[in-house]
Scaffold this motif. Structure first.
Motif, short mmCIF file in Angstrom:
data_model
loop_
_atom_site.label_atom_id
_atom_site.label_comp_id
_atom_site.label_asym_id
_atom_site.label_seq_id
_atom_site.Cartn_x
_atom_site.Cartn_y
_atom_site.Cartn_z
N GLY A 1 0.81 -1.21 0.00
CA GLY A 1 0.00 0.00 0.00
C GLY A 1 0.84 1.25 0.00
N LEU A 2 1.91 1.26 0.78
CA LEU A 2 2.78 2.44 0.83
C LEU A 2 3.54 2.63 -0.47
CD1 LEU A 2 4.20 2.07 4.46
CD2 LEU A 2 2.62 3.81 3.63
N VAL A 3 4.02 1.55 -1.06
CA VAL A 3 4.77 1.66 -2.31
C VAL A 3 3.91 2.25 -3.42
CG1 VAL A 3 5.86 0.28 -4.13
CG2 VAL A 3 6.47 -0.12 -1.75
N LYS A 4 2.62 1.95 -3.40
CA LYS A 4 1.73 2.46 -4.44
C LYS A 4 1.52 3.97 -4.36
CE LYS A 4 -0.95 -1.76 -5.25
NZ LYS A 4 -2.30 -2.39 -5.19
N VAL A 5 1.57 4.53 -3.15
CA VAL A 5 1.30 5.96 -3.00
C VAL A 5 2.58 6.79 -2.93
CG1 VAL A 5 -0.89 5.51 -1.87
CG2 VAL A 5 1.15 5.79 -0.47
N LEU A 6 3.70 6.16 -2.61
CA LEU A 6 4.97 6.90 -2.52
C LEU A 6 5.58 7.05 -3.90
CD1 LEU A 6 6.52 5.23 0.66
CD2 LEU A 6 5.58 7.54 0.48
N PRO A 7 6.47 8.02 -4.09
CA PRO A 7 7.17 8.16 -5.37
C PRO A 7 7.91 6.88 -5.74
CG PRO A 7 7.55 10.08 -3.99
CD PRO A 7 6.86 9.07 -3.13
N ARG A 8 7.99 6.60 -7.04
CA ARG A 8 8.62 5.36 -7.49
C ARG A 8 10.13 5.50 -7.46
NH1 ARG A 8 5.61 1.68 -9.99
NH2 ARG A 8 7.29 1.07 -11.39
N ARG A 9 10.67 5.41 -6.26
CA ARG A 9 12.12 5.50 -6.06
C ARG A 9 12.56 4.39 -5.13
NH1 ARG A 9 11.14 11.30 -5.44
NH2 ARG A 9 11.22 10.99 -3.17
N ARG A 10 13.84 4.10 -5.18
CA ARG A 10 14.36 3.06 -4.29
C ARG A 10 14.24 3.47 -2.83
NH1 ARG A 10 19.96 1.45 -7.53
NH2 ARG A 10 18.94 0.76 -9.46
N SER A 11 14.42 4.75 -2.56
CA SER A 11 14.29 5.22 -1.18
C SER A 11 12.88 5.00 -0.64
CB SER A 11 14.66 6.69 -1.10
OG SER A 11 13.84 7.48 -1.94
#
Length: 395
Positions: free
Chosen positions: A137-147
């Motif tokens: 869920g967090l990965v979907k809303v956060l910017p698509r970066r490795r950080s």
């Protein structure tokens, strides 16, 4: 948070065992897909994922030996569900932690054998499922970066530990053997495990971040962050047209413009008249595997000697609330490796270090064996269809 025998009554322990067995069965099927599908489009082969999954189990075993202080005479240690799910996938992650718990219970008398289903349900299933759902869920809303992957791993791991504490409280409410108000158990368990969760989050984020920095293609939770690989073939120049027979160069046009270089995107089907795409060189995972193994051996064989000797969160709560009075002797208490030491070896540093190294080796062997078998079964089922007959010669 290893639950010993005697804390939970037999009916609830048996029910938890059924839940654990069902979850492991589902995870076996799901892990076949995760192992076979690893690295699609990135050039990494599925044949490398089984040893890496075994290494994740061994690494979790080693880091669980490193109890860290959380204050008030209490320590904590990694549970590992979030770390495993993010590195190798949720189904494979459940199996990784389950293998660790099995090795700890059988070889080191850590966590009851009749309570194995309780421990798998609490430490393998709950932590992995909660962490991975929150992570995705967090990965979907956060910017698509490795950080963003590292940040999401931190939060998911942090939440997974008190979630496991809540799950234990629920199991204790159903089948606890001591007469302790459930409100006290809930408050004490969640309070201390929020603190332990901070350590879990730091370890998980550091490990995931380190692997992403060198090989993001090997991290299950980081898939799709890199652009598809483009392979360019050598430019093709169209042959020059012959000079017209009449010699009239003013009316004859000659096309001398070179053709555009052919571009092939990994995973895309080439056109019929396009040159064959060049295969990307396969990157070996041997360096990551060796580095991970070395880290596990150092943690279990050396650093573990300096781990906190204070009781972990569950042990502290059980002692303060009188629950530990119900603990039963472990069936493997006479194991030569009980309590993470080699029996009859006087030097405590050597005894604990050697026991840790043996544990890493045993967990690595069992875990890798399980995942290799799963991978081969998946490959065999995929290749089980008869190949289509191809005509010899002709168009």
């Amino acid at each position: 948070m290893h639950v010993p025998d005697g804390f939970i009554n037999a009916p609830v322990s048996a029910a938890a065992g059924v839940v654990a067995a069902a979850a492991v069965a589902v995870s076996l099927r799901g892990a076949r897909r995760e192992l076979a599908g690893a690295g699609r489009g990135t050039g990494s082969g599925a044949e490398r994922t089984a040893p890496l999954a075994g290494l994740v189990a061994a690494f979790i075993f080693a880091v669980q030996m490193l109890n860290f202080p959380v204050g008030a005479g209490t320590s904590g240690h990694l549970l590992g569900g979030a770390l495993a799910a993010i590195l190798v996938g949720p189904y494979t992650g459940v199996l990784c932690v389950s293998v660790v718990l099995l090795m700890q219970g059988v070889l080191f008398a850590d966590g009851g054998l009749t309570a194995l289903g309780v421990n798998i349900t609490d430490m393998a299933i709950v932590t992995t499922v909660v962490a991975y759902l929150l992570f995705r869920g967090l990965v979907k809303v956060l910017p698509r970066r490795r950080s963003s992957v590292t940040a999401a791993a931190f939060v998911a791991a942090l939440v997974s530990v008190p979630a496991a504490a809540v799950a234990f409280t629920g199991l204790y409410a159903l089948g606890g053997t001591a007469d302790v108000p459930i409100g006290k158990v809930f408050t004490a368990m969640v309070g201390v495990h929020v603190l332990i969760g901070i350590g879990e989050a730091a370890i998980t984020a550091l490990t995931v971040g380190a692997v992403i920095a060198v090989r993001p293609d090997l991290v299950h939770g980081a898939r799709g962050l890199t652009k598809p690989l483009e392979l360019r073939t050598a430019p093709v120049t169209a042959p020059a047209a012959p000079a017209p027979a009449t010699g009239d160069l003013g009316t004859a046009a000659r096309d001398t413009t070179p053709a555009e270089p052919a571009v092939a995107t990994a995973g895309a089907a080439p056109a019929d008249d396009a040159p064959a795409p060049v295969s990307a060189p396969r990157r070996s995972a041997r360096g990551v595997w060796l580095a991970g193994l070395a880290a596990a051996l150092v943690c279990a064989g050396g650093v573990s000697y300096y781990a906190s000797a204070s009781p972990d969160g569950l042990e502290k709560v059980a002692h303060d609330q009188g629950i530990d009075a119900k603990a039963e002797d472990h069936a493997a208490k006479d194991s030569p490796l009980a309590d993470y030491g080699v029996k009859n070896l006087a030097d405590p540093r050597l005894s604990g270090g050697l026991a840790g190294v043996i544990g890493v080796g045993a967990t690595l062997a069992v875990g890798t064996g399980v995942f290799v078998v799963l991978r081969r079964r998946r490959a065999a089922s995929s290749d089980g269809h008869p190949a289509e007959a191809r005509p010899h010669g002709g168009a």
